[in-house]
Design a protein around this motif. Structure first.
Motif, PDB file in Angstrom:
ATOM      1  N   LEU A 277       0.864  -1.175   0.000  1.00 16.79           N
ATOM      2  CA  LEU A 277       0.000   0.000   0.000  1.00 16.79           C
ATOM      3  C   LEU A 277       0.904   1.229   0.000  1.00 16.79           C
ATOM      4  N   LEU A 278       0.799   1.985  -1.083  1.00 18.74           N
ATOM      5  CA  LEU A 278       1.607   3.195  -1.209  1.00 18.74           C
ATOM      6  C   LEU A 278       0.761   4.390  -0.813  1.00 18.74           C
ATOM      7  N   GLU A 279       1.289   5.187   0.069  1.00 21.27           N
ATOM      8  CA  GLU A 279       0.561   6.381   0.485  1.00 21.27           C
ATOM      9  C   GLU A 279       1.425   7.596   0.175  1.00 21.27           C
ATOM     10  N   GLY A 280       0.875   8.466  -0.606  1.00 15.45           N
ATOM     11  CA  GLY A 280       1.636   9.658  -0.962  1.00 15.45           C
ATOM     12  C   GLY A 280       0.781  10.635  -1.734  1.00 15.45           C
ATOM     13  N   LEU A 281       1.278  11.832  -1.816  1.00 18.79           N
ATOM     14  CA  LEU A 281       0.559  12.884  -2.513  1.00 18.79           C
ATOM     15  C   LEU A 281       0.597  12.639  -4.015  1.00 18.79           C
ATOM     16  N   PRO A 282      -0.292  13.234  -4.723  1.00 18.90           N
ATOM     17  CA  PRO A 282      -0.279  13.057  -6.182  1.00 18.90           C
ATOM     18  C   PRO A 282       1.007  13.627  -6.790  1.00 18.90           C
ATOM     19  N   GLY A 283       1.458  12.978  -7.847  1.00 18.76           N
ATOM     20  CA  GLY A 283       2.591  13.505  -8.596  1.00 18.76           C
ATOM     21  C   GLY A 283       3.940  13.071  -8.091  1.00 18.76           C
ATOM     22  N   LEU A 284       3.975  12.104  -7.208  1.00 20.80           N
ATOM     23  CA  LEU A 284       5.270  11.684  -6.662  1.00 20.80           C
ATOM     24  C   LEU A 284       5.832  10.449  -7.371  1.00 20.80           C
ATOM     25  N   GLY A 285       5.139   9.965  -8.379  1.00 21.73           N
ATOM     26  CA  GLY A 285       5.699   8.887  -9.188  1.00 21.73           C
ATOM     27  C   GLY A 285       5.284   7.503  -8.769  1.00 21.73           C
ATOM     28  N   LYS A 286       4.173   7.402  -8.112  1.00 22.04           N
ATOM     29  CA  LYS A 286       3.732   6.076  -7.656  1.00 22.04           C
ATOM     30  C   LYS A 286       3.384   5.183  -8.861  1.00 22.04           C
ATOM     31  N   THR A 287       2.644   5.735  -9.792  1.00 23.84           N
ATOM     32  CA  THR A 287       2.247   4.940 -10.951  1.00 23.84           C
ATOM     33  C   THR A 287       3.456   4.594 -11.813  1.00 23.84           C
ATOM     34  N   HIS A 288       4.337   5.532 -11.966  1.00 26.90           N
ATOM     35  CA  HIS A 288       5.556   5.272 -12.729  1.00 26.90           C
ATOM     36  C   HIS A 288       6.357   4.153 -12.103  1.00 26.90           C
ATOM     37  N   LEU A 289       6.412   4.171 -10.805  1.00 27.99           N
ATOM     38  CA  LEU A 289       7.181   3.146 -10.105  1.00 27.99           C
ATOM     39  C   LEU A 289       6.576   1.764 -10.336  1.00 27.99           C
ATOM     40  N   ALA A 290       5.269   1.697 -10.247  1.00 28.37           N
ATOM     41  CA  ALA A 290       4.624   0.390 -10.439  1.00 28.37           C
ATOM     42  C   ALA A 290       4.827  -0.106 -11.873  1.00 28.37           C
ATOM     43  N   LYS A 291       4.699   0.779 -12.808  1.00 27.70           N
ATOM     44  CA  LYS A 291       4.894   0.381 -14.202  1.00 27.70           C
ATOM     45  C   LYS A 291       6.338  -0.033 -14.462  1.00 27.70           C
ATOM     46  N   ALA A 292       7.245   0.713 -13.907  1.00 32.12           N
ATOM     47  CA  ALA A 292       8.656   0.374 -14.096  1.00 32.12           C
ATOM     48  C   ALA A 292       8.984  -0.966 -13.463  1.00 32.12           C
ATOM     49  N   LEU A 293       8.403  -1.236 -12.308  1.00 30.65           N
ATOM     50  CA  LEU A 293       8.639  -2.516 -11.642  1.00 30.65           C
ATOM     51  C   LEU A 293       8.143  -3.670 -12.510  1.00 30.65           C
ATOM     52  N   ALA A 294       6.941  -3.473 -13.058  1.00 35.17           N
ATOM     53  CA  ALA A 294       6.402  -4.535 -13.910  1.00 35.17           C
ATOM     54  C   ALA A 294       7.286  -4.749 -15.130  1.00 35.17           C
ATOM     55  N   SER A 295       7.780  -3.684 -15.699  1.00 33.56           N
ATOM     56  CA  SER A 295       8.632  -3.815 -16.887  1.00 33.56           C
ATOM     57  C   SER A 295       9.954  -4.480 -16.540  1.00 33.56           C
ATOM     58  N   ALA A 296      10.521  -4.099 -15.408  1.00 32.69           N
ATOM     59  CA  ALA A 296      11.826  -4.654 -15.042  1.00 32.69           C
ATOM     60  C   ALA A 296      11.738  -6.135 -14.712  1.00 32.69           C
ATOM     61  N   LEU A 297      10.615  -6.554 -14.203  1.00 36.18           N
ATOM     62  CA  LEU A 297      10.463  -7.961 -13.816  1.00 36.18           C
ATOM     63  C   LEU A 297       9.757  -8.788 -14.887  1.00 36.18           C
ATOM     64  N   GLY A 298       9.332  -8.133 -15.950  1.00 40.41           N
ATOM     65  CA  GLY A 298       8.641  -8.867 -17.007  1.00 40.41           C
ATOM     66  C   GLY A 298       7.295  -9.377 -16.582  1.00 40.41           C
TER      67      GLY A 298
END
Lengths: 373, 333
Positions: free
Chosen positions: B50-71
């Motif tokens: 569970l990620l808690e943070g303000l908008p615009g801090l890169g939460k979605t980018h992080l999740a997408k990058a994780l999925a890409s890095a792990l295939g």
């Protein structure tokens, strides 16, 4: 470590744990000894204070107490040998072991519990390398931290305790021999006056010696008062000595003493012209005696200062006359009809001091009055 | 130099792979090293985050990058109050082959992905949340009497916004317990923001992430982490840490009794040890250490502790309480 654990653990780790066990033992022993030293210090202080304030303590008792403290500490230090498990935990915590040593020890002691071979191999290698690195770093380390301070503290405790015990205890101070009042007289005159028997004793011996000397050497020229027996042997001796001295002055043309000039009295006739009203020397009428001031300064001054308050006035006069070369023996010596005997018990130190100093002065006095022609 | 580096082995290789993964993610989300590391730990431990943070801090980018890095296959659910459970899990629909009487077929929802980003989960209704969280726990979806297994590995990264709470449905504690970690996304530093300009001003860095490891390798590392040796002392220490958070427990620390209404559950103990094992592998070790438990205790415990009302009104936060408990735990162990 038993054989099974020896086989299970890497050599470097065993070496490290053994080294740590020794170091921790020394450290714990040093800590126990430091505490022991502090306790010994406190004991020395307490016994010293007891010795000074409550009652005298004997040296063997204090030494036994100190030995008990130090012995208990040493035994405690010897018994505090750390277990190998404690050493492993210590290494994990302080040597960046990250629980490797304790985990490996746990596996070696309690079985491997189905641990993965890969994980176990990795753990052994990890612990081996970490232990080897620590062994290199600790190879030349001498782990005696705080031991010199401990030894110094214990030595200080011993010296301190000995110094306190060397001081006279409360009992000894309360039963101190009174002769020591001579030395204290200049500081505490009332105390010195109360402790005067030794000075009085010295004075008695002084006079007895003088009388004996006079009796042996002045048989051919006694004064009238000496011949008629109305004076005491001491007064007779003084008078003979004064006559002799006066005769010598007349022969050599030496001037009379200021005291004699002021009183205008004959040198061989003891009168009361120079007496002060109320002076208890009035019954004696001793003639002035001329003796070398240097010979009598010390003893006369010491004896006079240790006398009672009533005699201090005459002492003052005596001190005034010490600047001259003549004096009356009665000024320096307070006449008392009864010469007190020496105390029944005196400390050997006092006895020795009197014998050495005052006998010498008596001899010097006798030499000063010299052989009478 | 870590002693584990000298000779390559499975644990050393796993550590190298995990470090490479973290480096890759750090290039996408600049200045969030701790967050990236903890996210990698959670994924390898097969937990949900569970990620808690303000908008615009890169939460979605992080999740997408994780999925890409792990295939991993990637799915995303944007939660709103009108989101229905079937929108998440899927539903039966008429067969679309064009034939009459073709019957119903199950159309899988976005949750059927290996990595699912559930954005603003607190805006979904409790009913939708329950369906989602049931899938997270059971790793399967049941629809019309049929059970559909979720793909493995399966990881949900849910986000929530700590502000704009009007019209939201806070997750109940029982459902919060399903998340392995609750991670806070802090503001990046000035230097990180400066670097971010070069990285992501005109392009989407998450789209350019290279594959670090495939799914099989990720599963292998997860299996390797389960082989990490846990000494008895560490087990006892983990239990003590969990018990220290429970106000009713005899081992409760004063901080827990003063501030907490409810403490951590046995699931928290499992989460603590699972995450600690991954942290040990990331440190190049095959054995658990107290420091591993300490490193993961805050993200494991912060959403499992329920503050007393008066402590909340006093402005207390769970992070401060956990830090206080950790200090006492460190002293007592």
């Amino acid at each position: 470590l038993d054989l099974a654990m020896n086989a299970a653990l890497p050599a470097s780790m065993l070496e490290l744990l053994t080294r740590l066990r020794r170091e921790l033992w020394i450290e714990r022993g040093g800590r126990a000894l430091r505490i022991t030293a502090l306790v010994a210090c406190a004991t020395a202080l307490a016994t010293g204070l007891w010795h000074m304030l409550v009652g005298a303590l004997t040296g063997p008792a204090v030494l036994a107490l100190q030995a008990l403290c130090i012995g208990s500490g040493c035994v405690y230090a010897l018994l505090k040998r750390p277990a190998i498990r404690e050493c492993a935990h210590w290494a994990d915590r302080h040597l960046d072991g990250r629980s490797a040593y304790a985990t490996l020890l746990f596996l070696a002691r309690d079985g491997r519990h189905g641990a993965s071979p890969a994980a176990l191999t990795h753990l052994i290698e990890w612990a081996d390398r970490a232990a080897a690195r620590e062994n290199l770093q600790r190879a030349d380390r001498i782990h005696f931290a705080g031991l010199p301070q401990t030894v110094l503290l214990m030595a200080l405790a011993s010296v301190f305790g000995s110094a306190l015990l060397a001081l006279p205890g409360r009992d000894a101070r309360q039963t101190q021999p009174p002769g020591t009042g001579i030395a204290v007289a200049t500081l505490e005159r009332p105390v010195a006056a109360a402790q005067a028997p030794a000075a009085t004793q010295s004075r008695g011996e002084f006079l007895r010696a003088a009388a004996a000397s006079v009796g042996a050497t002045h048989r051919d020229g006694p004064s009238d008062r000496a011949r008629d027996g109305s004076a005491t042997p001491r007064a007779a001796a003084m008078q003979v000595a004064a006559e002799t001295r006066s005769d010598e002055r007349q022969v050599t043309g030496e001037p009379r003493t200021p005291h004699e000039r002021m009183s205008n009295a004959p040198s061989n006739g003891g009168t009361a012209t120079d007496r002060v009203p109320g002076d208890r020397r009035g019954n004696l009428a001793e003639p002035p005696v001329s003796v070398p001031a240097a010979a009598l300064d010390g003893i006369a001054y010491g004896i006079a200062r240790s006398d009672d308050a009533r005699d201090r006035r005459s002492n003052h006069e005596i001190e005034g006359r010490y600047a001259t070369t003549s004096m009356r023996a009665s000024d320096a010596i307070t006449p008392t009809t009864d010469i007190p005997a020496a105390p029944a018990t005196r400390s050997p130190g006092i006895e020795r001091a009197r014998t050495a100093a005052e006998r010498a002065l008596v001899q010097r006095y006798l030499a000063a009055i010299g052989p009478v022609p | 130099m870590n002693p584990g580096d000298a000779k390559p082995g499975p644990f050393s290789a796993a550590r190298a792979d995990l470090e490479r993964l973290c480096r890759t993610l750090n290039q996408v989300v600049v200045g969030q090293e701790t967050l990236v590391r903890e996210l990698a730990i959670a994924v390898v431990a097969q937990g949900h985050v569970l990620l808690e943070g303000l908008p615009g801090l890169g939460k979605t980018h992080l999740a997408k990058a994780l999925a890409s890095a792990l295939g991993l296959s990637w799915g995303r659910v944007q939660c709103t109050p009108d989101l229905m459970p079937a929108d998440v899990t899927g539903a039966e629909v008429l067969a679309s082959d064009g034939r009459a009487g073709g019957g119903l077929e199950f159309r899988r929802g976005p949750i059927f992905a290996q990595l699912v980003l559930v954005d603003e989960i607190n805006r979904a209704t409790p009913r939708t949340q329950a369906a989602l969280l049931e899938a997270m726990q059971e790793m399967q979806v049941t629809c019309a009497g049929a059970t559909h297994a979720l793909p493995q590995p399966f990881c949900v990264i849910a986000t929530q916004n700590p502000i704009e709470l009007e019209g939201t449905f806070p997750l109940p504690e029982a459902q919060l317990d399903r998340f392995l970690f609750k991670l806070r996304v802090p503001y990046p530093s000035a230097g990180a923001m400066r670097s971010m300009i070069d990285v992501s001003l005109d392009r989407e860095p998450a789209n350019d992430v290279q594959l670090v490891m495939n799914t099989g390798r990720l599963a292998g590392i997860s299996a390797l982490c389960r082989e990490v040796i846990i000494a008895e002392e560490c087990k006892v220490a983990a239990v003590n840490l969990v018990l220290a958070t429970q106000p009713e427990s005899a081992e409760a620390r004063p901080g827990a009794s003063r501030h907490l209404r409810y403490g951590a559950s046995p699931r928290a103990l499992q989460a603590l040890l699972r995450a600690g094992r991954v942290n040990a592998v990331l440190e190049g070790r095959s054995h658990l250490d107290f420091s591993d438990l300490e490193a993961v205790s805050l993200p494991v415990l912060r959403h499992r502790l329920l503050l007393k009302l008066e402590s909340e009104l006093d402005g207390e936060e769970c992070d401060a309480v956990v830090a206080e408990l950790l200090t006492e735990w460190r002293r007592l162990r």
